[in-house]
Design a protein around this motif. Structure first.
Motif, PDB file in Angstrom:
ATOM      1  N   TYR A  89       0.710  -0.583   0.310  1.00  0.00           N
ATOM      2  CA  TYR A  89       0.109  -0.051  -0.290  1.00  0.00           C
ATOM      3  C   TYR A  89       0.556   1.325   0.097  1.00  0.00           C
ATOM      4  O   TYR A  89       1.200   2.382  -0.761  1.00  0.00           O
ATOM      5  N   ALA A  90       2.020   1.200   0.748  1.00  0.00           N
ATOM      6  CA  ALA A  90       2.494   2.471   1.324  1.00  0.00           C
ATOM      7  C   ALA A  90       3.215   2.842   0.082  1.00  0.00           C
ATOM      8  O   ALA A  90       3.582   4.201  -0.314  1.00  0.00           O
ATOM      9  N   VAL A  91       4.171   1.661  -0.737  1.00  0.00           N
ATOM     10  CA  VAL A  91       5.220   2.001  -1.894  1.00  0.00           C
ATOM     11  C   VAL A  91       4.669   2.723  -3.229  1.00  0.00           C
ATOM     12  O   VAL A  91       5.217   3.291  -3.571  1.00  0.00           O
ATOM     13  N   PRO A  92       3.555   2.033  -3.283  1.00  0.00           N
ATOM     14  CA  PRO A  92       2.761   1.962  -4.770  1.00  0.00           C
ATOM     15  C   PRO A  92       2.369   3.509  -4.748  1.00  0.00           C
ATOM     16  O   PRO A  92       1.788   4.520  -5.397  1.00  0.00           O
ATOM     17  N   LEU A  93       1.861   4.335  -3.547  1.00  0.00           N
ATOM     18  CA  LEU A  93       1.239   5.195  -3.324  1.00  0.00           C
ATOM     19  C   LEU A  93       2.458   6.121  -3.706  1.00  0.00           C
ATOM     20  O   LEU A  93       2.800   7.354  -4.146  1.00  0.00           O
ATOM     21  N   ALA A 107      -1.449  11.444  -1.567  1.00  0.00           N
ATOM     22  CA  ALA A 107      -0.958  12.371  -0.374  1.00  0.00           C
ATOM     23  C   ALA A 107      -1.752  12.473   0.617  1.00  0.00           C
ATOM     24  O   ALA A 107      -0.801  11.496   1.555  1.00  0.00           O
ATOM     25  N   GLU A 108      -2.374  12.161   0.390  1.00  0.00           N
ATOM     26  CA  GLU A 108      -3.853  11.869   1.329  1.00  0.00           C
ATOM     27  C   GLU A 108      -4.044  10.247   1.758  1.00  0.00           C
ATOM     28  O   GLU A 108      -4.346  10.699   2.939  1.00  0.00           O
ATOM     29  N   LYS A 109      -3.899   9.749   1.116  1.00  0.00           N
ATOM     30  CA  LYS A 109      -3.764   8.322   1.286  1.00  0.00           C
ATOM     31  C   LYS A 109      -2.747   7.658   2.673  1.00  0.00           C
ATOM     32  O   LYS A 109      -3.252   6.302   3.383  1.00  0.00           O
ATOM     33  N   LEU A 110      -1.838   8.148   2.330  1.00  0.00           N
ATOM     34  CA  LEU A 110      -0.405   7.723   2.734  1.00  0.00           C
ATOM     35  C   LEU A 110      -1.171   8.156   4.187  1.00  0.00           C
ATOM     36  O   LEU A 110      -0.263   6.927   5.058  1.00  0.00           O
ATOM     37  N   VAL A 111      -1.661   9.191   4.501  1.00  0.00           N
ATOM     38  CA  VAL A 111      -2.199   8.988   5.799  1.00  0.00           C
ATOM     39  C   VAL A 111      -2.843   8.452   6.839  1.00  0.00           C
ATOM     40  O   VAL A 111      -2.244   7.246   8.201  1.00  0.00           O
ATOM     41  N   SER A 112      -3.886   7.521   5.918  1.00  0.00           N
ATOM     42  CA  SER A 112      -4.337   7.048   6.552  1.00  0.00           C
ATOM     43  C   SER A 112      -4.034   4.851   6.375  1.00  0.00           C
ATOM     44  O   SER A 112      -4.242   4.705   6.888  1.00  0.00           O
TER      45      SER A 112
END
Length: 135
Positions: A89-93, A107-112
């Motif tokens: 999840y994080a690496v693809p973002l 950037a917003e999705k990284l927080v969640s």
């Protein structure tokens, strides 16, 4: 226990700083500026994070191979969940930000997405503290 506690505390501090400061700041950047700065950030943070993650995993697996018990097994499961979250999840973002695709959304999705790692690594650290106080 000392080396394990150092790895776990290092990730605990790093992940909370990331959750409360770094990733929320990504949402404040102009997307073009974030993309420019992001490659420098990911290289630098990887130099800190990867040794901590690998060291933590190795130390926890080594401990379980020598003395299997339920609580350290739960800690290892949390560590593995953090790894899955990181690489699925994080690496693809981060790759999405680097490629310039929907930077603000990523950037917003990284927080969640990072919240899951934050709770996993926090739980691992608190397990360490619990086991240390139990002795």
């Amino acid at each position: 226990m000392t080396v394990k506690l150092l790895f776990d505390f290092g990730l605990f501090v790093l992940i909370w700083m990331t959750q409360l400061i770094v990733y929320p700041s990504f949402t404040q950047f102009d997307p073009v500026d974030l993309q420019k700065w992001h490659s420098s950030y990911t290289l630098r943070i990887s130099i800190l994070v990867m040794p901590l993650m690998v060291g933590q995993l190795v130390v926890h697996i080594h401990q379980l191979s020598r003395d299997y018990s339920l609580i350290p097994s739960v800690a290892l499961v949390c560590i593995l969940l953090a790894w899955v979250n990181t690489f699925l999840y994080a690496v693809p973002l981060h790759n999405q930000i680097a490629s310039g695709v929907d930077i603000s959304i990523a950037a917003e999705k990284l927080v969640s997405v990072n919240a899951w790692r934050t709770w996993c690594w926090s739980f691992v650290f608190f397990i360490d503290v619990f086991l240390l106080l139990k002795k």
